[in-house]
Design a protein around this motif. Structure first.
Motif, PDB file in Angstrom:
ATOM      1  N   LEU A 103      -6.289  -3.688  -3.791  1.00  0.00           N
ATOM      2  CA  LEU A 103      -6.878  -2.324  -3.464  1.00  0.00           C
ATOM      3  C   LEU A 103      -6.049  -1.149  -3.978  1.00  0.00           C
ATOM      4  O   LEU A 103      -5.169  -1.369  -4.715  1.00  0.00           O
ATOM      5  N   ASP A 104      -6.541   0.069  -3.564  1.00  0.00           N
ATOM      6  CA  ASP A 104      -5.918   0.982  -4.271  1.00  0.00           C
ATOM      7  C   ASP A 104      -4.157   1.110  -4.306  1.00  0.00           C
ATOM      8  O   ASP A 104      -3.422   0.901  -3.239  1.00  0.00           O
ATOM      9  N   GLY A 105      -3.600   1.635  -5.541  1.00  0.00           N
ATOM     10  CA  GLY A 105      -2.355   1.823  -5.476  1.00  0.00           C
ATOM     11  C   GLY A 105      -1.371   0.312  -5.620  1.00  0.00           C
ATOM     12  O   GLY A 105      -0.265   0.296  -5.775  1.00  0.00           O
ATOM     13  N   VAL A 106      -2.079  -0.914  -5.367  1.00  0.00           N
ATOM     14  CA  VAL A 106      -1.452  -2.210  -5.708  1.00  0.00           C
ATOM     15  C   VAL A 106      -0.996  -2.158  -7.225  1.00  0.00           C
ATOM     16  O   VAL A 106      -1.626  -1.601  -8.155  1.00  0.00           O
ATOM     17  N   TYR A 107       0.398  -2.704  -7.464  1.00  0.00           N
ATOM     18  CA  TYR A 107       1.210  -2.863  -8.652  1.00  0.00           C
ATOM     19  C   TYR A 107       1.484  -4.386  -8.880  1.00  0.00           C
ATOM     20  O   TYR A 107       2.383  -4.680  -7.965  1.00  0.00           O
ATOM     21  N   ILE A 108       0.877  -4.998  -9.688  1.00  0.00           N
ATOM     22  CA  ILE A 108       1.335  -6.400 -10.187  1.00  0.00           C
ATOM     23  C   ILE A 108       2.307  -6.389 -11.208  1.00  0.00           C
ATOM     24  O   ILE A 108       1.621  -5.988 -12.187  1.00  0.00           O
ATOM     25  N   GLU A 109       3.436  -6.853 -11.123  1.00  0.00           N
ATOM     26  CA  GLU A 109       4.383  -6.776 -12.146  1.00  0.00           C
ATOM     27  C   GLU A 109       4.254  -7.895 -13.324  1.00  0.00           C
ATOM     28  O   GLU A 109       3.303  -8.845 -13.090  1.00  0.00           O
ATOM     29  N   LYS A 110       4.650  -7.909 -14.253  1.00  0.00           N
ATOM     30  CA  LYS A 110       4.560  -8.956 -15.171  1.00  0.00           C
ATOM     31  C   LYS A 110       4.977 -10.365 -14.750  1.00  0.00           C
ATOM     32  O   LYS A 110       5.952 -10.461 -14.042  1.00  0.00           O
ATOM     33  N   HIS A 111       4.089 -11.420 -14.979  1.00  0.00           N
ATOM     34  CA  HIS A 111       4.176 -12.838 -14.855  1.00  0.00           C
ATOM     35  C   HIS A 111       4.388 -12.989 -13.289  1.00  0.00           C
ATOM     36  O   HIS A 111       4.659 -14.061 -12.835  1.00  0.00           O
ATOM     37  N   ALA A 112       3.604 -12.095 -12.419  1.00  0.00           N
ATOM     38  CA  ALA A 112       3.129 -12.275 -11.116  1.00  0.00           C
ATOM     39  C   ALA A 112       1.911 -12.838 -10.876  1.00  0.00           C
ATOM     40  O   ALA A 112       1.085 -12.838 -11.672  1.00  0.00           O
ATOM     41  N   MET A 113       1.820 -13.454  -9.776  1.00  0.00           N
ATOM     42  CA  MET A 113       0.522 -14.262  -9.620  1.00  0.00           C
ATOM     43  C   MET A 113      -0.066 -13.700  -8.052  1.00  0.00           C
ATOM     44  O   MET A 113       0.750 -13.756  -7.145  1.00  0.00           O
ATOM     45  N   VAL A 114      -1.384 -13.393  -8.113  1.00  0.00           N
ATOM     46  CA  VAL A 114      -2.094 -13.347  -6.746  1.00  0.00           C
ATOM     47  C   VAL A 114      -2.983 -14.469  -6.706  1.00  0.00           C
ATOM     48  O   VAL A 114      -3.784 -14.889  -7.318  1.00  0.00           O
ATOM     49  N   ALA A 115      -2.642 -15.197  -5.426  1.00  0.00           N
ATOM     50  CA  ALA A 115      -3.533 -16.540  -5.325  1.00  0.00           C
ATOM     51  C   ALA A 115      -5.098 -16.184  -4.971  1.00  0.00           C
ATOM     52  O   ALA A 115      -5.416 -15.053  -4.758  1.00  0.00           O
ATOM     53  N   ALA A 116      -5.704 -17.111  -5.069  1.00  0.00           N
ATOM     54  CA  ALA A 116      -7.210 -17.255  -4.902  1.00  0.00           C
ATOM     55  C   ALA A 116      -7.395 -16.694  -3.631  1.00  0.00           C
ATOM     56  O   ALA A 116      -6.990 -17.086  -2.420  1.00  0.00           O
ATOM     57  N   GLY A 117      -8.421 -15.720  -3.254  1.00  0.00           N
ATOM     58  CA  GLY A 117      -8.810 -15.389  -2.163  1.00  0.00           C
ATOM     59  C   GLY A 117      -7.966 -14.274  -1.369  1.00  0.00           C
ATOM     60  O   GLY A 117      -8.155 -13.882  -0.277  1.00  0.00           O
ATOM     61  N   ALA A 118      -6.867 -14.245  -1.981  1.00  0.00           N
ATOM     62  CA  ALA A 118      -6.118 -13.124  -1.217  1.00  0.00           C
ATOM     63  C   ALA A 118      -6.452 -11.772  -1.249  1.00  0.00           C
ATOM     64  O   ALA A 118      -7.046 -11.045  -2.115  1.00  0.00           O
ATOM     65  N   LEU A 119      -5.922 -10.889  -0.345  1.00  0.00           N
ATOM     66  CA  LEU A 119      -6.232  -9.534  -0.077  1.00  0.00           C
ATOM     67  C   LEU A 119      -4.916  -8.559  -0.156  1.00  0.00           C
ATOM     68  O   LEU A 119      -4.164  -8.763   0.695  1.00  0.00           O
ATOM     69  N   VAL A 120      -4.663  -8.112  -1.248  1.00  0.00           N
ATOM     70  CA  VAL A 120      -3.576  -7.271  -1.471  1.00  0.00           C
ATOM     71  C   VAL A 120      -3.679  -5.998  -1.009  1.00  0.00           C
ATOM     72  O   VAL A 120      -4.459  -5.272  -1.381  1.00  0.00           O
ATOM     73  N   ARG A 121      -2.949  -5.556   0.232  1.00  0.00           N
ATOM     74  CA  ARG A 121      -3.138  -4.175   0.615  1.00  0.00           C
ATOM     75  C   ARG A 121      -2.793  -2.995  -0.004  1.00  0.00           C
ATOM     76  O   ARG A 121      -2.000  -3.116  -1.048  1.00  0.00           O
ATOM     77  N   GLN A 122      -3.315  -1.749  -0.001  1.00  0.00           N
ATOM     78  CA  GLN A 122      -2.974  -0.494  -0.550  1.00  0.00           C
ATOM     79  C   GLN A 122      -1.287  -0.339  -0.628  1.00  0.00           C
ATOM     80  O   GLN A 122      -0.721  -0.658   0.230  1.00  0.00           O
ATOM     81  N   ASN A 123      -0.995  -0.019  -1.937  1.00  0.00           N
ATOM     82  CA  ASN A 123       0.286   0.337  -2.304  1.00  0.00           C
ATOM     83  C   ASN A 123       1.251  -0.708  -2.459  1.00  0.00           C
ATOM     84  O   ASN A 123       2.476  -0.499  -2.401  1.00  0.00           O
ATOM     85  N   THR A 124       0.870  -2.079  -2.242  1.00  0.00           N
ATOM     86  CA  THR A 124       1.806  -3.042  -2.396  1.00  0.00           C
ATOM     87  C   THR A 124       2.310  -3.417  -3.535  1.00  0.00           C
ATOM     88  O   THR A 124       1.457  -3.204  -4.774  1.00  0.00           O
ATOM     89  N   ARG A 125       3.532  -3.794  -3.688  1.00  0.00           N
ATOM     90  CA  ARG A 125       3.947  -4.036  -5.190  1.00  0.00           C
ATOM     91  C   ARG A 125       4.478  -5.399  -5.283  1.00  0.00           C
ATOM     92  O   ARG A 125       5.289  -5.838  -4.445  1.00  0.00           O
TER      93      ARG A 125
END
Length: 261
Positions: free
Chosen positions: A152-174
């Motif tokens: 969602l809005d404002g999410v920041y995924i750093e290098k070599h990070a992983m978001v698992a299948a089906g995950a919901l990453v809330r606003q402004n999460t790093r």
């Protein structure tokens, strides 16, 4: 293909080419308003207002994908079947060697609860799995977004990070370097191993190679396709296993099809 069939194909081909040439001429005459079509038809690349997609010549865009507005796709990246990249109210930037897999939606944010204007920025050698949704977020180089994940809005995924299948990453999460997050809402699960992080760049490379194969198939002329069918039919065993078919390069197929004609 017989002589009559070839003649019909050739006439049809030139009719379509003439139609496309007339369409391009008409678009030039319409100027900046040529995207305002009265009849809906699919085009992989489309302007919105004065915003024009920029796709590197070595990138692969599947015929059924849709890239609209202020979108930049870098060298060796691939946008797969059914994807929608809509850069209408802000911009989308995709780096080099990144793959956006089938049915993924990438959009941007003009207004939200925080009042921020957010583009979507995806770095180099990123893998975005099938049917993911990315909205006004940033994904750094060599990150991995699993199938069906939502950012969602404002999410920041750093290098070599992983978001698992089906995950919901809330606003402004790093999500920090080298971590796996998953669940709904997404939370920290564990640290990635060095081998797992090394796989991310290999995954991106695998998709770049696969994209070149798909691009070659999409560009094949009918004669080459028909000749390849004949070769496969001749060499395929009765059990239908694909490994019984010789691996002929596109150059060989084109050369032999031209001789056959």
């Amino acid at each position: 293909m017989g002589t009559l069939g070839r003649a019909f194909y050739t006439v049809g081909f030139w009719i379509r080419e003439t139609g496309q040439a007339l369409d391009r001429l008409g678009s030039r005459l319409q100027g900046n308003y040529f995207f305002q079509e009265q009849l809906s038809r699919h085009r992989p690349l489309m302007n919105v207002f004065d915003k024009v997609p920029v796709v590197h010549r070595d990138a692969f865009v599947a015929p059924s994908a849709s890239i609209t507005g202020d979108v930049h796709v870098g060298h060796g990246s691939s946008i797969w079947y059914g994807c929608v990249l809509r850069g209408d109210v802000n911009n989308i930037s995709i780096g080099s060697g990144t793959n956006i897999q089938d049915n993924t939606l990438v959009h941007v944010a003009k207004s939200n609860l925080s009042g921020k204007v957010l583009p979507t920025i995806i770095g180099d050698n990123v893998t975005v799995g099938h049917s993911a949704v990315l909205q006004g977020c940033t994904v750094e180089d060599e990150a991995f977004i699993g199938m069906g994940a939502t950012l969602l809005d404002g999410v920041y995924i750093e290098k070599h990070a992983m978001v698992a299948a089906g995950a919901l990453v809330r606003q402004n999460t790093r999500i920090p370097y080298g971590e796996v997050w998953g669940g709904n809402p997404a939370r920290f699960l564990r640290k990635l191993t060095e081998d797992e992080m090394a796989f991310f760049s290999q995954s991106a490379l695998n998709y770049s190679n696969l994209a070149r194969a798909h691009a070659a198939e999409n560009e094949k002329e009918l004669d080459a396709t028909e000749f390849e069918k004949l070769v496969r039919k001749k060499f395929a065993r009765g059990d239908g296993e694909h490994d019984s078919v010789p691996n002929l390069s596109d150059d060989v197929l084109l050369d032999k099809s031209s001789k056959a004609s």
